[in-house]
Each structure stands twice: as C-alpha cells, then as structure tokens.
Design a protein around this motif. Structure first.
Motif, PDB file in Angstrom:
ATOM      1  N   VAL A  34       0.823  -1.209   0.000  1.00 56.73           N
ATOM      2  CA  VAL A  34       0.000   0.000   0.000  1.00 56.73           C
ATOM      3  C   VAL A  34       0.855   1.257   0.000  1.00 56.73           C
ATOM      4  CG1 VAL A  34      -1.746   1.304   1.284  1.00 56.73           C
ATOM      5  CG2 VAL A  34      -1.874  -1.199   1.172  1.00 56.73           C
ATOM      6  N   ALA A  35       1.811   1.319   0.926  1.00 63.12           N
ATOM      7  CA  ALA A  35       2.604   2.542   1.067  1.00 63.12           C
ATOM      8  C   ALA A  35       3.865   2.243   1.847  1.00 63.12           C
ATOM      9  CB  ALA A  35       1.791   3.622   1.778  1.00 63.12           C
ATOM     10  N   LEU A  36       4.779   3.211   1.827  1.00 63.52           N
ATOM     11  CA  LEU A  36       5.971   3.111   2.654  1.00 63.52           C
ATOM     12  C   LEU A  36       6.201   4.435   3.348  1.00 63.52           C
ATOM     13  CD1 LEU A  36       8.608   4.663   1.158  1.00 63.52           C
ATOM     14  CD2 LEU A  36       8.445   2.679  -0.325  1.00 63.52           C
ATOM     15  N   TYR A  37       6.932   4.355   4.451  1.00 65.80           N
ATOM     16  CA  TYR A  37       7.253   5.568   5.212  1.00 65.80           C
ATOM     17  C   TYR A  37       8.740   5.596   5.514  1.00 65.80           C
ATOM     18  CZ  TYR A  37       7.964   8.753   9.065  1.00 65.80           C
ATOM     19  OH  TYR A  37       8.448   9.750   9.860  1.00 65.80           O
ATOM     20  N   ASP A  38       9.342   6.772   5.327  1.00 65.46           N
ATOM     21  CA  ASP A  38      10.740   7.001   5.681  1.00 65.46           C
ATOM     22  C   ASP A  38      10.869   8.464   6.103  1.00 65.46           C
ATOM     23  OD1 ASP A  38      13.668   5.546   4.976  1.00 65.46           O
ATOM     24  OD2 ASP A  38      13.716   7.737   5.107  1.00 65.46           O
ATOM     25  N   PRO A  39      11.659   8.729   7.144  1.00 65.13           N
ATOM     26  CA  PRO A  39      11.836  10.121   7.564  1.00 65.13           C
ATOM     27  C   PRO A  39      12.419  11.017   6.478  1.00 65.13           C
ATOM     28  CG  PRO A  39      12.656   8.612   9.253  1.00 65.13           C
ATOM     29  CD  PRO A  39      12.351   7.789   8.050  1.00 65.13           C
ATOM     30  N   ASP A  40      13.079  10.406   5.493  1.00 65.63           N
ATOM     31  CA  ASP A  40      13.635  11.150   4.360  1.00 65.63           C
ATOM     32  C   ASP A  40      12.631  11.071   3.199  1.00 65.63           C
ATOM     33  OD1 ASP A  40      14.968  12.153   2.181  1.00 65.63           O
ATOM     34  OD2 ASP A  40      16.810  11.021   2.508  1.00 65.63           O
ATOM     35  N   VAL A  51       8.445   0.910  -6.976  1.00 65.51           N
ATOM     36  CA  VAL A  51       7.513  -0.192  -6.705  1.00 65.51           C
ATOM     37  C   VAL A  51       6.053   0.214  -6.905  1.00 65.51           C
ATOM     38  CG1 VAL A  51       9.104  -1.313  -5.112  1.00 65.51           C
ATOM     39  CG2 VAL A  51       7.446   0.340  -4.223  1.00 65.51           C
ATOM     40  N   ARG A  52       5.840   1.467  -7.253  1.00 67.18           N
ATOM     41  CA  ARG A  52       4.497   1.977  -7.560  1.00 67.18           C
ATOM     42  C   ARG A  52       3.537   1.833  -6.374  1.00 67.18           C
ATOM     43  NH1 ARG A  52       3.610  -0.277 -13.790  1.00 67.18           N
ATOM     44  NH2 ARG A  52       5.459   0.744 -14.681  1.00 67.18           N
ATOM     45  N   CYS A  53       3.959   2.382  -5.262  1.00 71.26           N
ATOM     46  CA  CYS A  53       3.087   2.398  -4.077  1.00 71.26           C
ATOM     47  C   CYS A  53       3.000   3.815  -3.544  1.00 71.26           C
ATOM     48  CB  CYS A  53       3.605   1.438  -3.005  1.00 71.26           C
ATOM     49  SG  CYS A  53       5.039   2.053  -2.094  1.00 71.26           S
ATOM     50  N   GLY A  54       2.148   4.014  -2.556  1.00 69.60           N
ATOM     51  CA  GLY A  54       1.979   5.323  -1.969  1.00 69.60           C
ATOM     52  C   GLY A  54       3.071   5.663  -0.977  1.00 69.60           C
ATOM     53  N   ILE A  55       3.058   6.921  -0.531  1.00 68.88           N
ATOM     54  CA  ILE A  55       3.999   7.392   0.486  1.00 68.88           C
ATOM     55  C   ILE A  55       3.184   7.890   1.674  1.00 68.88           C
ATOM     56  CG2 ILE A  55       5.831   9.028   1.033  1.00 68.88           C
ATOM     57  CD1 ILE A  55       6.408   9.225  -1.969  1.00 68.88           C
ATOM     58  N   ALA A  56       3.440   7.323   2.846  1.00 65.31           N
ATOM     59  CA  ALA A  56       2.734   7.743   4.054  1.00 65.31           C
ATOM     60  C   ALA A  56       3.362   9.024   4.592  1.00 65.31           C
ATOM     61  CB  ALA A  56       2.788   6.647   5.113  1.00 65.31           C
ATOM     62  N   THR A  57       2.538   9.913   5.084  1.00 66.14           N
ATOM     63  CA  THR A  57       3.025  11.186   5.607  1.00 66.14           C
ATOM     64  C   THR A  57       3.625  11.047   6.998  1.00 66.14           C
ATOM     65  OG1 THR A  57       0.808  11.673   6.430  1.00 66.14           O
ATOM     66  CG2 THR A  57       1.383  12.508   4.240  1.00 66.14           C
ATOM     67  N   SER A  58       3.280   9.970   7.683  1.00 66.87           N
ATOM     68  CA  SER A  58       3.817   9.692   9.019  1.00 66.87           C
ATOM     69  C   SER A  58       3.674   8.206   9.292  1.00 66.87           C
ATOM     70  CB  SER A  58       3.069  10.493  10.094  1.00 66.87           C
ATOM     71  OG  SER A  58       1.723  10.043  10.184  1.00 66.87           O
ATOM     72  N   TYR A  59       4.309   7.745  10.355  1.00 62.66           N
ATOM     73  CA  TYR A  59       4.180   6.340  10.723  1.00 62.66           C
ATOM     74  C   TYR A  59       2.741   6.025  11.115  1.00 62.66           C
ATOM     75  CZ  TYR A  59       5.294   1.827  12.891  1.00 62.66           C
ATOM     76  OH  TYR A  59       5.343   0.501  13.215  1.00 62.66           O
ATOM     77  N   GLU A  60       2.119   6.953  11.837  1.00 59.57           N
ATOM     78  CA  GLU A  60       0.720   6.769  12.231  1.00 59.57           C
ATOM     79  C   GLU A  60      -0.175   6.678  10.998  1.00 59.57           C
ATOM     80  OE1 GLU A  60       3.069   8.214  15.482  1.00 59.57           O
ATOM     81  OE2 GLU A  60       2.804   9.000  13.447  1.00 59.57           O
ATOM     82  N   ASN A  61       0.118   7.487  10.003  1.00 56.82           N
ATOM     83  CA  ASN A  61      -0.650   7.465   8.758  1.00 56.82           C
ATOM     84  C   ASN A  61      -0.486   6.129   8.040  1.00 56.82           C
ATOM     85  OD1 ASN A  61      -0.210   8.401   5.475  1.00 56.82           O
ATOM     86  ND2 ASN A  61      -2.172   8.818   6.466  1.00 56.82           N
ATOM     87  N   LEU A  62       0.724   5.583   8.091  1.00 52.10           N
ATOM     88  CA  LEU A  62       0.968   4.272   7.472  1.00 52.10           C
ATOM     89  C   LEU A  62       0.155   3.191   8.170  1.00 52.10           C
ATOM     90  CD1 LEU A  62       2.756   2.647   5.395  1.00 52.10           C
ATOM     91  CD2 LEU A  62       4.292   2.206   7.327  1.00 52.10           C
ATOM     92  N   LEU A  63       0.167   3.197   9.507  1.00 49.35           N
ATOM     93  CA  LEU A  63      -0.548   2.172  10.264  1.00 49.35           C
ATOM     94  C   LEU A  63      -2.051   2.201   9.988  1.00 49.35           C
ATOM     95  CD1 LEU A  63       1.277   2.375  13.732  1.00 49.35           C
ATOM     96  CD2 LEU A  63       1.530   0.626  11.960  1.00 49.35           C
ATOM     97  N   GLU A  64      -2.580   3.372   9.696  1.00 49.60           N
ATOM     98  CA  GLU A  64      -4.013   3.495   9.413  1.00 49.60           C
ATOM     99  C   GLU A  64      -4.409   2.799   8.118  1.00 49.60           C
ATOM    100  OE1 GLU A  64      -4.664   7.661   9.300  1.00 49.60           O
ATOM    101  OE2 GLU A  64      -4.616   7.931  11.487  1.00 49.60           O
ATOM    102  N   GLN A  65      -3.425   2.597   7.209  1.00 46.20           N
ATOM    103  CA  GLN A  65      -3.749   2.108   5.868  1.00 46.20           C
ATOM    104  C   GLN A  65      -3.535   0.606   5.676  1.00 46.20           C
ATOM    105  OE1 GLN A  65      -2.153   4.628   2.597  1.00 46.20           O
ATOM    106  NE2 GLN A  65      -1.213   5.853   4.227  1.00 46.20           N
ATOM    107  N   VAL A  66      -2.894  -0.058   6.639  1.00 48.16           N
ATOM    108  CA  VAL A  66      -2.412  -1.416   6.375  1.00 48.16           C
ATOM    109  C   VAL A  66      -2.846  -2.420   7.431  1.00 48.16           C
ATOM    110  CG1 VAL A  66      -0.397  -0.506   5.142  1.00 48.16           C
ATOM    111  CG2 VAL A  66      -0.227  -1.010   7.600  1.00 48.16           C
ATOM    112  N   ASP A  67      -2.658  -3.697   7.089  1.00 44.30           N
ATOM    113  CA  ASP A  67      -2.867  -4.805   8.032  1.00 44.30           C
ATOM    114  C   ASP A  67      -1.569  -5.203   8.714  1.00 44.30           C
ATOM    115  OD1 ASP A  67      -5.541  -5.088   7.007  1.00 44.30           O
ATOM    116  OD2 ASP A  67      -4.699  -6.205   5.322  1.00 44.30           O
TER     117      ASP A  67
END
Length: 331
Positions: A34-40, A51-67
């Motif tokens: 779905v997405a990946l998150y990196d501080p950079d 890999v054609r996926c989304g970018i999460a704006t924060s770690y919390e945002n990433l957790l909201e989108q995934v299993d």
C-alpha cells in the motif's frame, strides 16, 4: 483486517533493506504493498516510484492504511516501531535483531502474545534451501564451523559485526542445536568503525556440541560457509554458491575404499530467500500458519549476540591487563 486473501502491507524504511522488502512485497501475490514511510521524503519517493506504491506522511498514517508492517529501520528504533504497530493491531515483520536489548525483546514478545498478532523476525537464512537441507541431514551435530566474511561497506556499521553479520549464523546454529548455551569465548576488534568489525566466537552448548563462528566486514573477499560434523556424517554448505556436500552412509554415490560411506552433492540456482520469507509472513498473517522465526527465536539470537559481545569485552580487558594490547584510553 482485510477480508480478501491479500495482506495490505506497509514498509518502514526506504534504505537498502527497505527497498528490497518493497520489491518483494510488490511482487508477492499474497501481499498488496500500500505505502511506505521514511523520515527522508526524497528517499521514500525514489523507492515508492520504483515499486508503484503510496507514500505515508507519518508512521501513524501508514498504520491506518495497512494490516501489517515490515520494519527495516535501524535496530535502535525496532522496539518503538514494533510496539506501536502491535498496539495498533497490526502484524509485524521486523528485521534482525528483534530489538536493541533483551528487555525490549521480551516486552515485544509479551505484547505480540497479548495482541495475538504475528511478530516475525527477519533471520533470512531460516528460509534458505540450504537450511532445510542441513536440518534434514544433520540431526545432532557434534561440531559446527561457520564463516561469514565480506569486504567493507559503510552500510550496517551503526552496529557491530556481531549484530550485522554474525547473528545470522548464531540464529542458524541455535536452530540446529537442540540445547542451551553453556559458555561463549569470543574475540573481536573495531578496525574501520566504532564497533567490532571482525569477531570470532566459540560457543559450547550444554549437550557438548561446540560451534566456532567467524564474522568479518573488512575482508578482501566474500565467503559464507558452514561445516557440520556429527555421528551421521560430515556436511559442507556454501551459501554463496548455493552448494552442499554431504558424506554419510545413507545418501548419495558410494565412495570406494571408505568402508561404506557415500557422497551426496546438491545445488540450488533460483531460490529467493527474501521472497520465501514474505510468503511465510503473509501465510502466518492471513491463514494462521506457524511463524518459523518468532519472537522467541529472535530473543535467543539476540541473547547469544549479546553474550558474544560481553565475552569480547572481557577478553579485551584481559589482553589490556597483560600488556598484549594498549588500553582503550591509549588508542
């Protein structure tokens, strides 16, 4: 939780291992990256585009989108990231080591048990064809010799060579030897970084088995080998060449003049350990398959690595007191 037979996955960390995890997740039919998150953000954008996926704006945002999340961040962040994901009800595949300390590792194991979520540790060799071949042929080893050496690379030097490389073989040896560790005698030295870059450990188990493990990240060549001796025979595995040779009495071609011994040679050409690790993670999350490398396995490997580090420190103190090497404040 996703009701379809596909696991919604997020990647934490877009560095060397994070990129590889993203590539395998994107290629795995059982996973939806779905997405990946990196501080950079710039680094995250490069890998996300690949890999054609989304970018999460924060770690919390990433957790909201995934299993589930795959954590490929430095070891010092493993506890905070893993615990937050588990408390949010997400499954976790965390790169080795499971955490920076044993207290953190035990806390993560307890949390995974309480939340009833999968916590898998990224000890990649457990998913290799060589590991399966070894455990099928050697049931009760008497002596193990493991070598894992490589040329210097800046990546990974935030931790010692014990946590960077040796922990792979420590975990593999612990999986093969069905006995607690009795004692460890180790030596090591920091050469090109602030942490040990080369180390050798002699591990004696309570059942009498002995393992000698060497790891270096300042060598001129790359070598990854393991040799095992047992009552059943002798086995040599080359992890780089994906070749295994076993001399025993039950398998392979007869060896004339050896009193009934046989030699079996096996090789593998296309076995992607990381892809198999992802398949296993998805199967555990979606279908409840047993976790091959669970929190307890991660704890055992980390405990062994810490004991190796402690032994290196003790050995250095002895050498300093004897005058064999200068004291730390003279370096």
């Amino acid at each position: 939780m996703n009701t379809a037979l596909q696991l919604r996955v997020g990647i934490v960390g877009a560095g060397h291992f994070g990129r590889f995890h993203a590539l395998k997740s994107a290629a795995n039919p059982a996973e939806q990256l779905v997405a990946l998150y990196d501080p950079d953000p710039a680094r995250a954008a490069v890998v996300a585009r690949e890999v054609r996926c989304g970018i999460a704006t924060s770690y919390e945002n990433l957790l909201e989108q995934v299993d589930a999340v795959i954590i490929a961040a430095p070891a010092e962040y493993h506890f905070a990231l893993t615990s937050q994901a588990l408390m949010a009800g997400r499954h976790v595949l965390v790169e080795k080591p499971i955490a920076a300390t044993l207290d953190e590792a035990h806390a993560l194991a307890d949390l995974a048990r309480k939340t009833r979520k999968v916590l898998q540790v990224g000890h990649l060799l457990r998913y290799s064809a060589e590991h399966q071949a070894i455990t099928e042929r050697i049931k009760a080893p008497l002596y193990i010799e493991a070598t894992r050496i490589a040329p210097y690379k800046p990546r990974g030097t935030d931790v010692s060579v014990i946590l960077d490389l040796m922990i792979h073989d420590l975990d593999l040896v612990l999986a093969i030897v069905d006995s607690p560790i009795a004692e460890i005698d180790a030596l090591g030295a920091a050469v090109s970084s602030a942490h040990e870059d080369i180390a050798n450990a002699r591990v004696r188990f309570e059942n009498g088995c002995v393992a000698t493990i060497t790891a270096s990240r300042i060598s001129l060549k790359t070598e990854r080998r393991m040799r095992l001796f047992s009552q059943d025979g002798y086995l040599s595995a080359d992890f780089m060449e994906r070749k295994l040779s076993f001399i025993g009495r039950e398998r392979g071609m007869p060896l004339p003049g050896t009193g009934g011994f046989r030699r079996e040679a096996i090789s593998w050409k296309d076995h992607d350990n990381l892809a198999v690790e992802h398949e296993a993670f998805a199967a555990s999350c979606l279908h409840g398959a047993p976790v091959l490398v669970d929190a307890q396995a991660g704890i055992r490997a980390l405990d062994a690595a810490i004991r190796v580090t402690d032994s290196i420190r003790e050995s250095r103190q002895i050498m300093e007191l004897s005058g064999l090497i200068p004291t730390s404040d003279q370096n």
